[in-house]
Design an enzyme around this catalytic site. Structure first.
Site, PDB file in Angstrom:
ATOM      1  CG  HIS A 296      -5.995   2.916   0.426  1.00 27.57           C
ATOM      2  ND1 HIS A 296      -4.765   3.321  -0.041  1.00 27.57           N
ATOM      3  CD2 HIS A 296      -5.739   1.827   1.230  1.00 27.57           C
ATOM      4  CE1 HIS A 296      -3.815   2.523   0.460  1.00 27.57           C
ATOM      5  NE2 HIS A 296      -4.389   1.610   1.222  1.00 27.57           N
TER       6      HIS A 296
ATOM      7  CB  CYS B 249      -0.937   0.007   1.191  1.00 21.52           C
ATOM      8  SG  CYS B 249      -0.883  -1.487   2.193  1.00 21.52           S
TER       9      CYS B 249
END
Lengths: 383, 383
Positions: B332, B83
Site C-alpha cells: 500500500h 490514501c
C-alpha cells in the site's frame, strides 16, 4: 466539449488571521460563492492548496474542507501545483464541467501561511523549486528569481528604477481593492531604498505571505442561465510546464510555461493578446510580472518596463493589468491566488467590481504560476 | 462525453527502496506504461501522491515527476486525496479525456514511505483522518479503524477468527503477484497470535508501508484503437465523500462514501454488483476489506465473512477479490495504490496478468479509499 461559465465568486480579505483556521476561511469564501450563484448546490468540489500538509498537518484536504463548508457526499478533490495550485484546480474542474460529468463545480483555493514561524513557512514555500538540485544547495526561492532579474536587467539594459515601477503600480491599484492585504500607496523612493532580500530583489519586489480563500462556481450553459444573470464564459484555458530547475531551462529571459499555456488558451478562445482588456498575472516578484507581460504577448520581449512606464498597463488604459494590486499588493495566499485572479476577472467582466471596476472590460485573462515558471495556467474569460 | 479506455500499464515492485527516489520510481512506472501503450506521447499527466510534501519536502510534484520521466511541456498536475489519491487522480484524468480536451493522459501514483523514521511516516499517514477532532486527541489511524472493527464484531457477532480469514486469503493471493511486497503465505495461527496493534486489530490486519509507483495510460477511442490491440473500456466511475471524523458519521457499520461512489459507477456503467467478476478493493485494515465487500453489494450487510469463508471471493470463484494480494499483501504505497488497482484489473481483463491471471475476467472494479472511508473512488473496467 461543453461550454463552461463562471456564475459565482466569493473571496475573503487577505491578511494574517489569528482567529480563523484553514477550514473557516474556505467555508467563508465557498458560502459567498454559493450565495452569489443564487444558492446553487454544486455537484463536485476541486480545491487548490499547496502547504496544508506541512503547515496544518492535514491531508485528505478535499473532504476536510468541503464538509466544514456544509458540502457533503459530493466528490471533493485537492489539486497541488505549488503557487499555481489555484489555476491547476480550476483547470481540473473545467474538465469536469466540459466533459458533462458534472454540471456545477465549486472551485476553491485556500492557504494559511501566517500561523507558523516565517522560517518554516518560507522553507515550505521553497518546495515549489527543485529541492534536490536547487534549494538544498543554498539557493532560496527569492535567490532563484533574483538570478532571472539580474540576467534580464543585464541583457536588456534595464535599470532597477524601471523595475520598481511595477510595485509602484501594484500598490496604487490595491488601494481600490477592499480585500487587498497591502492596500496603500508607496512612493518610488521607498521602493528604491527598501532592504535587499536577494540582490537585486528588494523588499517591495516580493509578494507578501498572507492567509486567504477564494472560490468560484463554474457551470454548464444550462445551469448558468438558471443561476446567473451575468454568466462569464470561459472560451479558453491552457496549462503547460517547463523544467523545474532553472539550470535546465533553455532561456531565463522568458518563461516557456507561460508561452505555451497562453498559446493554447488564445488559440482555443480564438483571440490574440491585443484583444485582452484586463489581466491578472502572477507577479510573485516584480521581475515575474514584467517577464509575463512579454510572454503573454502584451509587450515585445525586453520592452515590458517601457510599456509599463508609458502607462499601457495602468487602470483603464490599453490593458488593465492587475487592477486588484496583483500578488504584490492584493496578496498571495499561494494555493488561493489563482482563484482570486479568476474571481476578480469575473467580477470585472460582470461590471461588479466596485471601486476596483475598470471600464470596458470585455475579455480578461488570468495567469498563475507554480514555482519559478515551472507550471503555468492561463485562463481566458469573456463577458 | 467521450468514452475512455485504459491502453497501457506500468508498475514497480513494492518494497523498501534505498536505491531509488520518488522520481526514479515514478519514471520507471511511467516509462513501462508508455512502452505498453506502444510508445504513445501523452498530452497531459495527472499524479496521485499523498505525502511527498512532508516526507520528501517537495511540492510542485506534477512537473517535478513528469520532467524526470522525460515528459516535458505538457500539463502535469498532482491530485491529493490521502490514501485515495490514486483513485482521485484517475477520476480527474478521466474527465480530461472524456471532455475532449486531452486525447491521451498518463495517470500515475507514487509514494515513498520507507526513507523516514516510521514514527514520522505513521504520523504523516494519520493526516488522512481529522487531525483537529481525532488524532490530536490521541486516536491513531489504526485505533480509528479498530473502533469500527470492534463495533462490527459486536453487532454482527463475528469472532476474530472469521476476520482473520481476510489476511489469510490476501497473503495466499499475493504469492501469485511478482510485484507484491509480502508474497508469502501465512497460516491462521500466525495471524491469530500476531501482536495487537490497536485492539482488536492485529499486525496481520494492517497493510504494510512500502514504496512504489504505478501508471496507466488512458485515451479516447480513436487513440486507443491506434495504440492498443486490447483497450480496456471504463464504462463507469464514481467518487463520493463522507464526514472525515468518525464521530460525525451516521453509521460506522457501512462506509457511505463507498455506497455512493459505487452506486454512481454501477449506474453509469449500467451494471450491478452481480455482474462483477474481479475487484481490487481497499483493505488498509482487514475490517475495511470486509465492510467494503458488503458496501459494494458483493455480500449482504453483516455476512461478508460468511461469504469469505465459503470461498465466494477466492481466485476464480464468483468474484475474485484482490487477486493481487490487496493492500494487505500486494502492499500500500498510499497515493499509488489506486493506480495499482486499476493497472491490475486492466491486466486481468486483457488476460495479461501472468501468474496472477484469473479465468473469465470480463468486468472489473477498483475501489480506493482516502481516510477511514472519507473519500472513495470506484472505477469500473470492461474487457
Amino acid at each position: 466539449m461543453r461550454d463552461v461559465f463562471v456564475i459565482g465568486v466569493g473571496m475573503t480579505k487577505i491578511k494574517a488571521y489569528w482567529e480563523k483556521s484553514l477550514r473557516n476561511l474556505f467555508a467563508e469564501a465557498s458560502i459567498k460563492a454559493i450565495e452569489d450563484a443564487n444558492g446553487i448546490s454544486p455537484d463536485a468540489i476541486f480545491i487548490g492548496n499547496m502547504a496544508a500538509g506541512e503547515l496544518d498537518k492535514q491531508a485528505n484536504l478535499g473532504v476536510y474542507l468541503a464538509e466544514y463548508a456544509g458540502l457533503k457526499e459530493i466528490p471533493a478533490i485537492r489539486v497541488e501545483s505549488a503557487c499555481g495550485s489555484g489555476g491547476a484546480a480550476f483547470h481540473a474542474a473545467y474538465l469536469g464541467v466540459a466533459s458533462g460529468m458534472y454540471n456545477a463545480i465549486l472551485v476553491g483555493g485556500v492557504e494559511k501561511l501566517t500561523e507558523t514561524p516565517s522560517m518554516i513557512t518560507t522553507s515550505v514555500l521553497a518546495e515549489a523549486a527543485d529541492q534536490e538540485y536547487e534549494t538544498y544547495f543554498g539557493a532560496s526561492f527569492t535567490a532563484l528569481n533574483a538570478l532571472i532579474m539580474r540576467y534580464y536587467m543585464s541583457v536588456f539594459k534595464v535599470p532597477y528604477e524601471k523595475i520598481a515601477l511595477w510595485p509602484l503600480m501594484m500598490h496604487e491599484n490595491a488601494t481600490y481593492n477592499p480585500l487587498a492585504q497591502l492596500p496603500f500607496k508607496v512612493d518610488l523612493n521607498t521602493i528604491l531604498n527598501s532592504p535587499l532580500i536577494a540582490d537585486p530583489i528588494r523588499l517591495f519586489d516580493c509578494a507578501p505571505t498572507g492567509d486567504g480563500a477564494a472560490a468560484v462556481i463554474i457551470a454548464s450553459e444550462e445551469i448558468a442561465k438558471k443561476h446567473s444573470d451575468t454568466p462569464i464564459f470561459v472560451p479558453g484555458i491552457g496549462f503547460a510546464t517547463d523544467s523545474l530547475a532553472l539550470s535546465r531551462r533553455e532561456n531565463l529571459l522568458s518563461l516557456k510555461g507561460t508561452n505555451l499555456a497562453a498559446k493554447k488558451a488564445y488559440s482555443m478562445a480564438k483571440v490574440n493578446p491585443n484583444d485582452i482588456n484586463i489581466a491578472e498575472i502572477h507577479d510573485a516578484f516584480s521581475i515575474l510580472g514584467i517577464i509575463t507581460l512579454e510572454d503573454l504577448g502584451f509587450s515585445t520581449k525586453g520592452e515590458g518596463t517601457k510599456d509599463l512606464e508609458n502607462g499601457k498597463f495602468s487602470r483603464n488604459s490599453v490593458i488593465s493589468v492587475n487592477p486588484s494590486g496583483g500578488l504584490k499588493a492584493r496578496g498571495h495566499p499561494v494555493g488561493a491566488t489563482g482563484i482570486y485572479q479568476i474571481a476578480e476577472i469575473a467580477l470585472q467582466l460582470r461590471q461588479d467590481a466596485g471601486k476596483m471596476q475598470i471600464d470596458n472590460a470585455e475579455l480578461g485573462l488570468a495567469h498563475n504560476i507554480g514555482g519559478v515558471g515551472a507550471s503555468v495556467s492561463v485562463t481566458i474569460l469573456r463577458r
